[in-house]
Design an enzyme around this catalytic site. Sequence first.
Site, PDB file in Angstrom:
ATOM      1  N   GLU A  81      10.512  75.034  26.194  1.00  0.00           N
ATOM      2  CA  GLU A  81       9.933  74.579  27.462  1.00  0.00           C
ATOM      3  C   GLU A  81       8.611  75.265  27.797  1.00  0.00           C
ATOM      4  O   GLU A  81       7.918  74.847  28.730  1.00  0.00           O
ATOM      5  CB  GLU A  81      10.946  74.795  28.592  1.00  0.00           C
ATOM      6  CG  GLU A  81      12.140  73.846  28.500  1.00  0.00           C
ATOM      7  CD  GLU A  81      13.176  74.092  29.583  1.00  0.00           C
ATOM      8  OE1 GLU A  81      13.192  75.201  30.155  1.00  0.00           O
ATOM      9  OE2 GLU A  81      13.984  73.184  29.844  1.00  0.00           O
ATOM     10  N   GLU A 112      27.388  83.490  12.711  1.00  0.00           N
ATOM     11  CA  GLU A 112      27.064  84.657  13.535  1.00  0.00           C
ATOM     12  C   GLU A 112      27.543  85.965  12.921  1.00  0.00           C
ATOM     13  O   GLU A 112      27.179  87.053  13.379  1.00  0.00           O
ATOM     14  CB  GLU A 112      27.663  84.511  14.927  1.00  0.00           C
ATOM     15  CG  GLU A 112      29.164  84.631  14.996  1.00  0.00           C
ATOM     16  CD  GLU A 112      29.673  84.671  16.433  1.00  0.00           C
ATOM     17  OE1 GLU A 112      30.426  85.613  16.750  1.00  0.00           O
ATOM     18  OE2 GLU A 112      29.312  83.789  17.228  1.00  0.00           O
TER      19      GLU A 112
END
Length: 272
Positions: A81, A112
């Site tokens: 953004e 992960e």
Amino acid sequence: MSFTKTTEQDSNYNHLEKMSVSELLTNINNEDKLVPQAVEKAIPQIETLVSVIVNKLKEGGRLFYIGAGTSGRLGILDASECPPTFGVPHSLVNGLIAGGDSAIRKAVEFAEDSTTQGWEDLQSYQISDKDVVIGIAASGTTPYVISALKACNENNIITGCITCNKNSPLSQTAKFPIEVIVGPEFVTGSSRMKAGTAQKLVLNMITTTSMTQLGHIKGNKMVDMQLSNNKLVDRGTKMIMQELNISEDEAKSLLNTHKNVRAAIKNYNNGN
């Protein structure tokens, strides 16, 4: 130093399946109200890290977020953004997630847990000591994130983190930790809830404050935003009208000519 995984502690509520829709929504909302209070307590930590980030960005460095699951997705969201909001290059703020881009939409099993992939992912961006790397992990125990920050430390790269547990391994690794202690989740262990909300609020604060300090906001307006749709063109036109006290047609003409709110205002002022 003691470490309690409050994000995994038992919920303050039980028998959720017996609650009505109204009760579920109200109780979730009551828990969510605690999040901004927890973020407020972390403002001194956030301020310290943001000050470092601003200095590094001014010197030509970049900001990286690295995380897994929800935490990784939130970092990518915030990074993606920045170009449309502040008109900065896509390379300035970067989000990395364990398992790569495919993990944005669909979880990648055991990604992960890698203790090497995080640093390898950062190296693909030619990471250097000019940059800042923020590890995001609600639990503060994600191997992909911790190992990446350890490697950054070894290479004199500034490290920060956003976590929701006090004194976690991630906090102990990061040079500039941010700890937002939101307590047990409404659904036990579902850290996409309060912890995720807390992380998003902190990310908003980091980039908005950094970009404002770098001069990408004028007054309270996004004068460097990318005009990527009609809504933003209309918003840009109104900004110019308000700033210069001119007609809509004249503002549209300026925006069409200069393709940028800041440039339109600057050139108008230079010509008058």
